[in-house]
Write a protein that holds these residues in place. Sequence first.
Motif, PDB file in Angstrom:
ATOM      1  N   ARG A 222     -15.375  47.567 -48.961  1.00 52.75           N
ATOM      2  CA  ARG A 222     -15.992  48.499 -48.028  1.00 52.75           C
ATOM      3  C   ARG A 222     -17.517  48.367 -48.093  1.00 52.75           C
ATOM      4  O   ARG A 222     -18.094  48.221 -49.166  1.00 52.75           O
ATOM      5  CB  ARG A 222     -15.601  49.945 -48.366  1.00 52.75           C
ATOM      6  CG  ARG A 222     -14.091  50.218 -48.258  1.00 52.75           C
ATOM      7  CD  ARG A 222     -13.657  50.242 -46.823  1.00 52.75           C
ATOM      8  NE  ARG A 222     -12.241  50.528 -46.661  1.00 52.75           N
ATOM      9  CZ  ARG A 222     -11.318  49.612 -46.367  1.00 52.75           C
ATOM     10  NH1 ARG A 222     -11.673  48.337 -46.238  1.00 52.75           N
ATOM     11  NH2 ARG A 222     -10.052  49.958 -46.199  1.00 52.75           N
ATOM     12  N   LYS A 223     -18.157  48.430 -46.921  1.00 57.96           N
ATOM     13  CA  LYS A 223     -19.620  48.439 -46.817  1.00 57.96           C
ATOM     14  C   LYS A 223     -19.988  49.657 -45.976  1.00 57.96           C
ATOM     15  O   LYS A 223     -20.033  49.601 -44.744  1.00 57.96           O
ATOM     16  CB  LYS A 223     -20.121  47.151 -46.155  1.00 57.96           C
ATOM     17  CG  LYS A 223     -21.636  47.058 -45.990  1.00 57.96           C
ATOM     18  CD  LYS A 223     -22.339  46.723 -47.285  1.00 57.96           C
ATOM     19  CE  LYS A 223     -23.824  46.416 -47.024  1.00 57.96           C
ATOM     20  NZ  LYS A 223     -24.564  46.117 -48.267  1.00 57.96           N
ATOM     21  N   PRO A 224     -20.205  50.793 -46.629  1.00 57.78           N
ATOM     22  CA  PRO A 224     -20.483  52.022 -45.858  1.00 57.78           C
ATOM     23  C   PRO A 224     -21.782  51.931 -45.070  1.00 57.78           C
ATOM     24  O   PRO A 224     -22.693  51.156 -45.405  1.00 57.78           O
ATOM     25  CB  PRO A 224     -20.549  53.103 -46.932  1.00 57.78           C
ATOM     26  CG  PRO A 224     -20.794  52.380 -48.212  1.00 57.78           C
ATOM     27  CD  PRO A 224     -20.196  51.023 -48.069  1.00 57.78           C
ATOM     28  N   LYS A 225     -21.874  52.734 -44.036  1.00 60.74           N
ATOM     29  CA  LYS A 225     -23.046  52.695 -43.152  1.00 60.74           C
ATOM     30  C   LYS A 225     -24.339  53.035 -43.889  1.00 60.74           C
ATOM     31  O   LYS A 225     -25.410  52.517 -43.548  1.00 60.74           O
ATOM     32  CB  LYS A 225     -22.837  53.661 -41.982  1.00 60.74           C
ATOM     33  CG  LYS A 225     -21.808  53.183 -40.961  1.00 60.74           C
ATOM     34  CD  LYS A 225     -21.546  54.211 -39.886  1.00 60.74           C
ATOM     35  CE  LYS A 225     -20.717  55.359 -40.395  1.00 60.74           C
ATOM     36  NZ  LYS A 225     -20.085  56.177 -39.344  1.00 60.74           N
ATOM     37  N   ALA A 226     -24.252  53.889 -44.895  1.00 55.70           N
ATOM     38  CA  ALA A 226     -25.451  54.293 -45.634  1.00 55.70           C
ATOM     39  C   ALA A 226     -25.921  53.222 -46.619  1.00 55.70           C
ATOM     40  O   ALA A 226     -26.998  53.343 -47.206  1.00 55.70           O
ATOM     41  CB  ALA A 226     -25.195  55.602 -46.385  1.00 55.70           C
ATOM     42  N   SER A 227     -25.133  52.171 -46.805  1.00 56.09           N
ATOM     43  CA  SER A 227     -25.543  51.067 -47.663  1.00 56.09           C
ATOM     44  C   SER A 227     -26.499  50.179 -46.875  1.00 56.09           C
ATOM     45  O   SER A 227     -26.175  49.732 -45.774  1.00 56.09           O
ATOM     46  CB  SER A 227     -24.316  50.258 -48.104  1.00 56.09           C
ATOM     47  OG  SER A 227     -24.679  49.231 -48.984  1.00 56.09           O
ATOM     48  N   ARG A 228     -27.670  49.948 -47.416  1.00 55.07           N
ATOM     49  CA  ARG A 228     -28.681  49.184 -46.688  1.00 55.07           C
ATOM     50  C   ARG A 228     -28.210  47.757 -46.429  1.00 55.07           C
ATOM     51  O   ARG A 228     -27.605  47.126 -47.285  1.00 55.07           O
ATOM     52  CB  ARG A 228     -30.000  49.182 -47.458  1.00 55.07           C
ATOM     53  CG  ARG A 228     -30.631  50.574 -47.569  1.00 55.07           C
ATOM     54  CD  ARG A 228     -31.993  50.530 -48.229  1.00 55.07           C
ATOM     55  NE  ARG A 228     -32.637  51.839 -48.195  1.00 55.07           N
ATOM     56  CZ  ARG A 228     -32.754  52.650 -49.240  1.00 55.07           C
ATOM     57  NH1 ARG A 228     -32.243  52.291 -50.411  1.00 55.07           N
ATOM     58  NH2 ARG A 228     -33.357  53.815 -49.135  1.00 55.07           N
ATOM     59  N   ASP A 229     -28.516  47.258 -45.240  1.00 62.87           N
ATOM     60  CA  ASP A 229     -28.058  45.929 -44.827  1.00 62.87           C
ATOM     61  C   ASP A 229     -28.510  44.835 -45.792  1.00 62.87           C
ATOM     62  O   ASP A 229     -27.767  43.890 -46.074  1.00 62.87           O
ATOM     63  CB  ASP A 229     -28.575  45.595 -43.418  1.00 62.87           C
ATOM     64  CG  ASP A 229     -27.904  46.448 -42.350  1.00 62.87           C
ATOM     65  OD1 ASP A 229     -26.813  46.968 -42.623  1.00 62.87           O
ATOM     66  OD2 ASP A 229     -28.487  46.586 -41.261  1.00 62.87           O
TER      67      ASP A 229
ATOM     68  N   ASN B 249     -38.836  57.243 -45.168  1.00 63.49           N
ATOM     69  CA  ASN B 249     -38.433  57.176 -43.766  1.00 63.49           C
ATOM     70  C   ASN B 249     -36.925  56.999 -43.575  1.00 63.49           C
ATOM     71  O   ASN B 249     -36.448  56.973 -42.443  1.00 63.49           O
ATOM     72  CB  ASN B 249     -39.165  56.020 -43.068  1.00 63.49           C
ATOM     73  CG  ASN B 249     -40.667  56.260 -43.003  1.00 63.49           C
ATOM     74  OD1 ASN B 249     -41.101  57.375 -42.761  1.00 63.49           O
ATOM     75  ND2 ASN B 249     -41.448  55.224 -43.227  1.00 63.49           N
ATOM     76  N   ASP B 250     -36.187  56.859 -44.661  1.00 59.05           N
ATOM     77  CA  ASP B 250     -34.746  56.621 -44.597  1.00 59.05           C
ATOM     78  C   ASP B 250     -34.039  57.847 -44.003  1.00 59.05           C
ATOM     79  O   ASP B 250     -34.168  58.952 -44.518  1.00 59.05           O
ATOM     80  CB  ASP B 250     -34.229  56.351 -46.016  1.00 59.05           C
ATOM     81  CG  ASP B 250     -32.780  55.905 -46.041  1.00 59.05           C
ATOM     82  OD1 ASP B 250     -31.946  56.542 -45.366  1.00 59.05           O
ATOM     83  OD2 ASP B 250     -32.476  54.936 -46.749  1.00 59.05           O
ATOM     84  N   PRO B 251     -33.262  57.661 -42.925  1.00 57.48           N
ATOM     85  CA  PRO B 251     -32.584  58.818 -42.304  1.00 57.48           C
ATOM     86  C   PRO B 251     -31.578  59.484 -43.234  1.00 57.48           C
ATOM     87  O   PRO B 251     -31.369  60.699 -43.146  1.00 57.48           O
ATOM     88  CB  PRO B 251     -31.884  58.204 -41.083  1.00 57.48           C
ATOM     89  CG  PRO B 251     -31.788  56.740 -41.368  1.00 57.48           C
ATOM     90  CD  PRO B 251     -32.994  56.411 -42.186  1.00 57.48           C
ATOM     91  N   TYR B 252     -30.962  58.696 -44.135  1.00 62.52           N
ATOM     92  CA  TYR B 252     -29.984  59.284 -45.054  1.00 62.52           C
ATOM     93  C   TYR B 252     -30.658  60.094 -46.163  1.00 62.52           C
ATOM     94  O   TYR B 252     -30.076  61.055 -46.667  1.00 62.52           O
ATOM     95  CB  TYR B 252     -29.089  58.199 -45.653  1.00 62.52           C
ATOM     96  CG  TYR B 252     -28.106  57.647 -44.645  1.00 62.52           C
ATOM     97  CD1 TYR B 252     -26.987  58.373 -44.255  1.00 62.52           C
ATOM     98  CD2 TYR B 252     -28.311  56.402 -44.068  1.00 62.52           C
ATOM     99  CE1 TYR B 252     -26.091  57.880 -43.319  1.00 62.52           C
ATOM    100  CE2 TYR B 252     -27.423  55.894 -43.129  1.00 62.52           C
ATOM    101  CZ  TYR B 252     -26.318  56.640 -42.759  1.00 62.52           C
ATOM    102  OH  TYR B 252     -25.432  56.141 -41.831  1.00 62.52           O
ATOM    103  N   VAL B 253     -31.874  59.713 -46.530  1.00 64.81           N
ATOM    104  CA  VAL B 253     -32.644  60.517 -47.483  1.00 64.81           C
ATOM    105  C   VAL B 253     -32.975  61.876 -46.858  1.00 64.81           C
ATOM    106  O   VAL B 253     -32.815  62.926 -47.482  1.00 64.81           O
ATOM    107  CB  VAL B 253     -33.940  59.783 -47.907  1.00 64.81           C
ATOM    108  CG1 VAL B 253     -34.834  60.706 -48.737  1.00 64.81           C
ATOM    109  CG2 VAL B 253     -33.611  58.526 -48.703  1.00 64.81           C
ATOM    110  N   LYS B 254     -33.400  61.837 -45.603  1.00 68.38           N
ATOM    111  CA  LYS B 254     -33.724  63.073 -44.887  1.00 68.38           C
ATOM    112  C   LYS B 254     -32.476  63.939 -44.709  1.00 68.38           C
ATOM    113  O   LYS B 254     -32.511  65.156 -44.900  1.00 68.38           O
ATOM    114  CB  LYS B 254     -34.333  62.743 -43.529  1.00 68.38           C
ATOM    115  CG  LYS B 254     -35.689  62.052 -43.614  1.00 68.38           C
ATOM    116  CD  LYS B 254     -36.206  61.672 -42.235  1.00 68.38           C
ATOM    117  CE  LYS B 254     -37.562  60.976 -42.341  1.00 68.38           C
ATOM    118  NZ  LYS B 254     -38.060  60.544 -41.008  1.00 68.38           N
TER     119      LYS B 254
END
Length: 209
Positions: free
Chosen positions: A185-192, A16-21
Amino acid sequence: MKRTKTSKAWMREHINDPYVKLAKQEGYRSRAAFKLLDIDERDNLFRSGMVVVDLGATPGGWSQVVAQKVGSSGKVIALDILEMSPPAGVTFIQGDFREDAVLAQLADALQGKQVDLVISDMSPNISGIGLSDQARSMHLVELAMDFAVNYLKPEGVFLAKVFQGVGFEEFVQTMRANFKQVQTRKPKASRDRSSELYLLGKELKGESA
């Protein structure tokens, strides 16, 4: 082997991960490509013609991004102990970058050119034992930094994944001893929920610093 609740939850999250899709849609080998793209958008890491070394490159998502960014005039060399079919525009060397034979292949691939950027998205195989996993991850990033210090040109840049935990603050201090600028840096694609951060080191201090 029967899947555990944890592995089922991870698989559900992954699917379900949007970045995987998005990675599938855009042809990237991994969602990690978007972490590098995000950092580049903020820090302008790449320019045409750069020489870049990607440590622990498998499955190749970061190498794909770099090859697109530096173009045909650039050079991208990816290293990993695991087998990988290199993305277009990438030279792949399979082996441990601490070994002389691998470093000799790297020297051949560089053809006398200095390295502008060293990147590392390496992490160890997770055992589930927190202290052990953290120690191994810190060991990997220390090896990556040693490599960067030895191969980067003076104005070169080093970007590496590191996990917060035991040894993290000490490693940041070591980075600051080697580079004039060190940023997190903590990029947006890095899970919280992930403890991963990326450390960006700019401008080697050199022997006299």
